[in-house]
Design a protein around this motif. Structure first.
Motif, PDB file in Angstrom:
ATOM      1  N   ALA A   1       0.738  -1.167  -0.061  1.00  0.00           N
ATOM      2  CA  ALA A   1       0.020  -0.033   0.007  1.00  0.00           C
ATOM      3  C   ALA A   1       0.850   1.146  -0.161  1.00  0.00           C
ATOM      4  O   ALA A   1       0.741   2.052   0.780  1.00  0.00           O
ATOM      5  CB  ALA A   1      -0.881  -0.001   1.084  1.00  0.00           C
ATOM      6  N   ARG A   2       1.888   1.475  -1.001  1.00  0.00           N
ATOM      7  CA  ARG A   2       2.492   2.415  -1.168  1.00  0.00           C
ATOM      8  C   ARG A   2       2.353   2.960  -2.653  1.00  0.00           C
ATOM      9  O   ARG A   2       2.022   2.416  -3.415  1.00  0.00           O
ATOM     10  CB  ARG A   2       3.951   2.036  -0.808  1.00  0.00           C
ATOM     11  N   ASP A   3       2.828   4.366  -2.887  1.00  0.00           N
ATOM     12  CA  ASP A   3       3.193   4.838  -4.267  1.00  0.00           C
ATOM     13  C   ASP A   3       3.962   3.859  -5.197  1.00  0.00           C
ATOM     14  O   ASP A   3       4.917   3.144  -4.827  1.00  0.00           O
ATOM     15  CB  ASP A   3       3.699   5.996  -4.153  1.00  0.00           C
TER      16      ASP A   3
ATOM     17  N   ASP B   1       8.160  10.208   4.413  1.00  0.00           N
ATOM     18  CA  ASP B   1       7.390   8.866   3.934  1.00  0.00           C
ATOM     19  C   ASP B   1       8.344   7.918   3.041  1.00  0.00           C
ATOM     20  O   ASP B   1       7.810   7.079   2.500  1.00  0.00           O
ATOM     21  CB  ASP B   1       6.311   9.718   2.639  1.00  0.00           C
ATOM     22  N   PHE B   2       9.702   7.985   3.600  1.00  0.00           N
ATOM     23  CA  PHE B   2      10.380   7.122   3.005  1.00  0.00           C
ATOM     24  C   PHE B   2      10.942   7.076   1.636  1.00  0.00           C
ATOM     25  O   PHE B   2      11.566   6.453   0.829  1.00  0.00           O
ATOM     26  CB  PHE B   2       9.982   5.417   3.038  1.00  0.00           C
ATOM     27  N   THR B   3      10.316   8.202   0.983  1.00  0.00           N
ATOM     28  CA  THR B   3      10.584   8.520  -0.649  1.00  0.00           C
ATOM     29  C   THR B   3      11.744   9.633  -0.530  1.00  0.00           C
ATOM     30  O   THR B   3      11.943  10.303   0.225  1.00  0.00           O
ATOM     31  CB  THR B   3       9.517   9.200  -1.278  1.00  0.00           C
ATOM     32  N   ALA B   4      12.168   9.866  -1.843  1.00  0.00           N
ATOM     33  CA  ALA B   4      13.258  10.764  -2.055  1.00  0.00           C
ATOM     34  C   ALA B   4      12.599  12.268  -2.180  1.00  0.00           C
ATOM     35  O   ALA B   4      13.287  13.003  -1.266  1.00  0.00           O
ATOM     36  CB  ALA B   4      13.864  10.699  -3.513  1.00  0.00           C
ATOM     37  N   PRO B   5      11.510  12.664  -2.635  1.00  0.00           N
ATOM     38  CA  PRO B   5      11.228  14.036  -2.471  1.00  0.00           C
ATOM     39  C   PRO B   5      10.681  14.102  -0.716  1.00  0.00           C
ATOM     40  O   PRO B   5      10.721  15.188  -0.330  1.00  0.00           O
ATOM     41  CB  PRO B   5       9.834  13.931  -3.162  1.00  0.00           C
ATOM     42  N   GLY B   6      10.117  13.196  -0.277  1.00  0.00           N
ATOM     43  CA  GLY B   6      10.145  13.161   1.261  1.00  0.00           C
ATOM     44  C   GLY B   6      11.229  13.502   1.888  1.00  0.00           C
ATOM     45  O   GLY B   6      11.357  14.296   2.874  1.00  0.00           O
TER      46      GLY B   6
ATOM     47  N   LEU C   1       2.849 -10.041   5.357  1.00  0.00           N
ATOM     48  CA  LEU C   1       2.022  -8.698   5.535  1.00  0.00           C
ATOM     49  C   LEU C   1       3.430  -7.810   6.047  1.00  0.00           C
ATOM     50  O   LEU C   1       4.225  -7.877   6.703  1.00  0.00           O
ATOM     51  CB  LEU C   1       1.523  -8.767   7.002  1.00  0.00           C
ATOM     52  N   THR C   2       3.618  -6.742   5.306  1.00  0.00           N
ATOM     53  CA  THR C   2       4.600  -5.739   5.343  1.00  0.00           C
ATOM     54  C   THR C   2       4.130  -4.324   5.963  1.00  0.00           C
ATOM     55  O   THR C   2       2.842  -4.197   5.907  1.00  0.00           O
ATOM     56  CB  THR C   2       5.514  -5.538   4.046  1.00  0.00           C
ATOM     57  N   ASP C   3       5.194  -3.456   6.339  1.00  0.00           N
ATOM     58  CA  ASP C   3       4.638  -2.146   6.638  1.00  0.00           C
ATOM     59  C   ASP C   3       3.755  -2.168   7.726  1.00  0.00           C
ATOM     60  O   ASP C   3       2.577  -1.536   7.792  1.00  0.00           O
ATOM     61  CB  ASP C   3       4.137  -1.325   5.548  1.00  0.00           C
TER      62      ASP C   3
END
Length: 347
Positions: free
Chosen positions: A68-70, A222-227, A127-129
């Protein structure tokens, strides 16, 4: 052409029914006949049809993974490709397949699990995250869908977990920076709804508090580069900015390091940076990234095996605890600057 049961029966001089009994370990043939059939099948290179096995055993011979992530994250965050590769490595040994679903729209995650269960598409899920008060635990119990969780959920869970303690790694990163003279150490964390996002922040806070330092430089991302860029800009824009930042993953650390450099800061002369995961590319950055070394591929492999053991009735029921990650020191960390760095403007 694929070898069939008819081919094995003809070569062994028996009926197709006898071949079926022998290959499925069922009574109905003598031990000598069973051994002859198995030997002939092996010599001919016969392999079982997963479709036929599924029809006869009511198994799908597939495991599910709902993310359930981008979707972009699956291609940019090195953790997921390595983790999925670990799952696939184990499943291939047992003639299982992986059914991957990416669910980001409202309600899509629950629908994905219901579809996997109602359609009998998978025998169990990984089940992750895992989140605090994770509603998926109750959902999977309702669906009677076997599962393995990455780390132990905080609500009561009947499912075995594969755990990796990230506390030691974050603590080691903070202590390493303190030993270099840093006192203003920030933390860019992942979403705090995730157990691993919160546990890494709490480990940073505890290490700072034990050293008598203020744990006031936290920014949630949010664990992303932009974040990672946005959180880094927010910390560096404060009146008393950090001289070092501990990131919750390598992707945010890499983007944060790059942003700091575009603002004219020297890494590590003005700002020290640490990551988490030890993605392969981090050793080729300029400077190479100090990070916390984990093994995402092994985590995936062990999780898949734990779920298969549960399905086969051979799992002990105990959680599996993997080796704790360790700090890997590279050139992105160095002595604290003699004077505080100037705060930067927003990107």
């Amino acid at each position: 052409m694929a070898v069939t049961i008819s081919d094995v029966a003809h070569a062994a001089g028996v009926s197709k029914g006898a071949v079926s009994y022998a290959l499925n370990g069922q009574p109905g043939v003598s031990d000598a006949t069973r051994e002859r059939i198995l030997r002939v099948a092996k010599d001919l290179g016969w392999k079982p049809s997963l479709r036929a096995k599924g029809l006869s055993s009511a198994k799908a011979y597939a495991l599910g993974l709902v993310v359930a992530r981008d979707p972009k994250l699956l291609g940019t965050d090195p953790f997921f490709p390595a983790f999925i590769a670990g799952i696939e490595t184990t499943l291939a040994e047992h003639d299982y397949t992986l059914v991957l679903s990416v669910a980001t729209a409202a309600g899509a995650e629950e629908r994905a699990y219901r579809k996997l269960a109602d359609g009998g598409r998978v025998d169990g899920v990984i089940l992750t995250d895992v989140r605090h008060n994770d509603s998926r635990i109750g959902l999977l119990r309702e669906l009677s869908l076997p599962a393995v969780t990455l780390n132990r959920p905080d609500p009561d869970s009947p499912f075995p977990a594969v755990c990796m303690d990230d506390t030691d790694g974050i603590t080691a990163a903070v202590e390493h920076l303190i030993s270099l003279g840093h006192r203003r150490i920030g933390h860019v964390g992942g979403a705090q709804e995730y157990i691993h996002g919160r546990s890494r922040r709490e480990a940073w806070e505890s290490a700072m508090t034990r050293a008598g330092l203020a744990a006031d430089l936290f920014a949630e991302a949010d664990f992303t580069a932009p974040g990672g860029v946005a959180a880094t800009a927010e910390l560096l824009g404060r009146t008393d900015p950090p001289t070092a930042i501990v990131y919750a993953n390598d992707l945010m650390a890499t983007s944060g390091q790059s942003y700091a450099q575009t603002q004219g800061l020297n890494v590590p002369g003005d700002l020290s940076v640490t990551g988490y995961d030890n993605a392969e590319f981090t050793q080729y950055l300029n400077p190479p990234l100090t990070t916390i070394s984990t093994d995402a591929m092994r985590w995936g492999s062990v999780a898949a095996q734990a779920l298969l053991d549960q399905l086969n009735g051979t799992h002990s029921g105990e959680d599996t605890v993997l080796q704790a990650p360790a700090l890997l020191v590279r050139a992105s960390t160095g002595p604290a600057p003699a004077t505080s760095i100037p705060h930067t403007s927003s990107p």
